[in-house]
Write an enzyme that holds these catalytic residues in place. Structure first.
Site, short mmCIF file in Angstrom:
data_model
loop_
_atom_site.label_atom_id
_atom_site.label_comp_id
_atom_site.label_asym_id
_atom_site.label_seq_id
_atom_site.Cartn_x
_atom_site.Cartn_y
_atom_site.Cartn_z
N ASP A 124 0.83 -1.20 0.00
CA ASP A 124 0.00 0.00 0.00
C ASP A 124 0.86 1.26 0.00
O ASP A 124 0.55 2.25 0.65
CB ASP A 124 -0.93 0.01 1.21
CG ASP A 124 -2.04 1.05 1.07
OD1 ASP A 124 -2.41 1.36 -0.07
OD2 ASP A 124 -2.49 1.56 2.10
N ASP A 172 27.16 14.82 -9.34
CA ASP A 172 27.85 13.53 -9.16
C ASP A 172 29.27 13.81 -8.69
O ASP A 172 30.13 14.19 -9.48
CB ASP A 172 27.84 12.77 -10.49
CG ASP A 172 28.34 11.33 -10.35
OD1 ASP A 172 28.64 10.91 -9.22
OD2 ASP A 172 28.41 10.63 -11.37
N HIS A 215 37.07 0.94 -14.86
CA HIS A 215 35.98 1.73 -15.45
C HIS A 215 36.56 2.89 -16.24
O HIS A 215 37.73 3.22 -16.14
CB HIS A 215 35.01 2.24 -14.37
CG HIS A 215 35.66 3.10 -13.31
ND1 HIS A 215 35.92 4.43 -13.49
CD2 HIS A 215 36.09 2.80 -12.05
CE1 HIS A 215 36.46 4.93 -12.39
NE2 HIS A 215 36.58 3.96 -11.50
N GLU A 261 36.47 11.13 -13.42
CA GLU A 261 36.51 10.30 -12.21
C GLU A 261 37.45 9.10 -12.32
O GLU A 261 36.99 7.95 -12.35
CB GLU A 261 35.11 9.82 -11.87
CG GLU A 261 34.34 9.17 -13.03
CD GLU A 261 33.02 8.59 -12.58
OE1 GLU A 261 32.98 7.88 -11.56
OE2 GLU A 261 32.01 8.84 -13.26
N TYR A 316 41.76 0.73 -7.16
CA TYR A 316 41.11 -0.19 -6.22
C TYR A 316 42.03 -1.38 -6.01
O TYR A 316 42.22 -2.19 -6.92
CB TYR A 316 39.74 -0.61 -6.77
CG TYR A 316 38.94 0.56 -7.30
CD1 TYR A 316 38.15 1.32 -6.45
CD2 TYR A 316 39.04 0.92 -8.64
CE1 TYR A 316 37.44 2.42 -6.93
CE2 TYR A 316 38.33 2.01 -9.14
CZ TYR A 316 37.54 2.77 -8.28
OH TYR A 316 36.86 3.85 -8.76
N GLU A 357 36.09 12.41 -8.17
CA GLU A 357 35.18 12.73 -9.27
C GLU A 357 34.66 14.15 -9.16
O GLU A 357 34.23 14.60 -8.10
CB GLU A 357 33.98 11.76 -9.25
CG GLU A 357 32.95 12.02 -10.31
CD GLU A 357 31.81 11.02 -10.26
OE1 GLU A 357 31.10 10.88 -11.27
OE2 GLU A 357 31.62 10.39 -9.20
#
Length: 455
Positions: free
Chosen positions: A40, A276, A359, A401, A405, A424
């Site tokens: 709901d 960002d 990335h 960015e 790692y 970034e």
């Protein structure tokens, strides 16, 4: 230019492209549906970006229909908005609706109707139109509705009505428009970035060993909403220690420990536009030797990428600049072995760096945090794989960015284990290069340490 005129200009620009392509037609763009969270309750409603870009209307249950036809030497555009009708009983529960009676004046739309009339009126609008512009393969529900409308039009064949014979993807046209931001959009994005920068500062100042990730997330959310933003632009990443090496980690309950780093990737959404920002800082306010070494490498990589973020360069050149600095840094710190790889060029060519950097350095930023627009040049003369990378131009907005790692491994010095760093910022392309609109939060290691010390 007032807000209403901004959306009118955008609709006219889209209509101009449709007229040039097919001599006219019908464009149909619906907003996002409401989504149930549980039995709901719904998720907080967020409009569809393409629809909002053309209308400035943020209620659910709405559809924009643009009718473009030849008129003398040019074209004529009639825009129809189908929206929820006024309903005093539902408005008691869910809030006031604009309604079709007020919509034309408020939104600068030629015609507005109840969304209950969409199926009936759209069949009439599609009749004898050659070209239809929709978001192809958007969803099963959208495909079902299009089939329903077409069936209605085909059912009028004996009356001499012809159904549309061409279907085009309207997203390609809208997304190319959205890739270039106007001054109104850039102003909103500057303000969004300023709010997000203050939130990152707040998190750095409050952070101390023993806190939990979710507590820093709460501080971010406080600053976002207290400063007037409507929402987060994406789920905030607050990652302590080993979690900083998980790229899309969600803020959890991990304790933030002295001697470890905290990586925060978070930005607010303001008036439909995203920010960002990522910063990485020591939980106790003091970088260790290995942490600072990798941080300085990452910051140097970002600066190299920023220097290449300018009109005339390709989208990939900032990434390539960052990649060179990061890979050289990995070689210098013996995380990559020069004796095994032979040279910096070979380390890049073989992708040896991907173990620590997996990335790209940039993505488009705008109404969506990973905003729309082709990363390849828009051309009909070559296959997708052969199209060159996009040339950067004034008015585009991208992130910068780079990151590193370092996960535990037998061939890695333990002093580097579980160090995840990403830095970034948001860059607006202009005639002289780019403007970093997110540097309201410190980025240099010494400045971060000073900020946390003086908190």
């Amino acid at each position: 230019m007032n807000k209403t005129n901004i959306y009118q200009v955008r609709r006219n620009k889209l209509a101009e492209q449709i007229f040039a392509k097919t001599g006219g037609g019908i464009a149909v763009i619906s907003t996002a549906p409401e989504l149930a969270r549980n039995r709901d309750s719904e998720f907080p409603y967020r409009h569809d970006s393409d629809f909002y870009y053309l209308t400035g209307f943020d209620e659910p249950g709405a559809t924009l229909v643009m009718h473009i036809e030849s008129s003398g030497k040019g074209f004529q555009l009639q825009s129809h908005l189908f929206c929820r009708p006024k309903d005093p009983e539902r408005e008691i529960w869910d809030g006031v609706r604009l309604g079709p009676e007020a919509a034309p004046k408020v939104l600068g739309i030629e015609y507005a109707h109840s969304n209950h009339e969409l199926d009936r009126k759209l069949a009439d609008l599609l009749a004898d139109q050659d070209a239809v512009y929709v978001r192809l393969a958007e969803s099963a529900e959208a495909d079902r509705r299009l089939r329903h409308w077409m069936k209605q039009v085909r059912g009028q064949a004996r009356s001499g009505v012809n159904p549309p014979s061409e279907f085009h993807d309207v997203e390609a046209l809208i997304h190319e428009m959205r890739l270039f931001k106007d001054p109104h959009e850039i102003d909103i994005m500057r303000r969004a970035a300023a709010i997000s920068a203050r939130a990152h500062i707040r998190a750095m100042q409050i952070c101390k060993p023993g806190m939990r990730e979710y507590q820093l997330e709460a501080e971010l959310l406080h600053e976002f909403r207290n400063s007037g933003s409507q929402s987060v632009a994406y789920n905030s990443i607050v990652a302590g220690g080993a979690n900083s090496c998980i790229l899309h980690y969600r803020a959890g309950s991990t304790e933030l420990r002295s001697g470890e780093l905290c990586l925060i990737d978070a930005g607010c959404e303001l008036d439909g536009y995203a920010s960002d920002i990522t910063r990485t800082f020591p939980v106790n306010g003091q970088f260790t030797g290995p942490q600072r070494a990798l941080y300085e490498i990452t910051l140097a990589a970002q600066e190299a990428a920023i220097a290449m973020t300018k009109p005339g360069n390709t989208f990939m050149q900032p990434h390539e600049a960052a990649l060179t600095v990061l890979t050289q840094g990995l070689l210098d710190e013996k995380l990559l072995k020069l004796s095994e790889l032979g040279s910096l060029d070979n380390a890049i060519e073989t992708g040896a760096y991907r173990r620590f950097y997996m990335h790209r350095t940039s993505h488009w930023l705008g109404m969506d945090v990973h905003d729309v627009g082709s990363y390849r040049e828009v051309s009909q003369n070559s296959s997708c794989a052969d199209k060159p990378w996009r040339i950067l131009k004034s008015g585009m907005v991208i992130t910068v960015e780079p990151g590193l790692y370092i996960r535990p491994a037998d061939d890695i010095d333990e002093t580097f284990w579980n160090i995840g760093i990403r830095i970034e910022d948001d860059a607006v392309l202009n005639d002289s290069g780019c403007e970093l609109i997110s540097r309201g939060v410190p980025v240099k290691a010494d400045e971060i340490e000073a900020l946390m010390k003086n908190a």
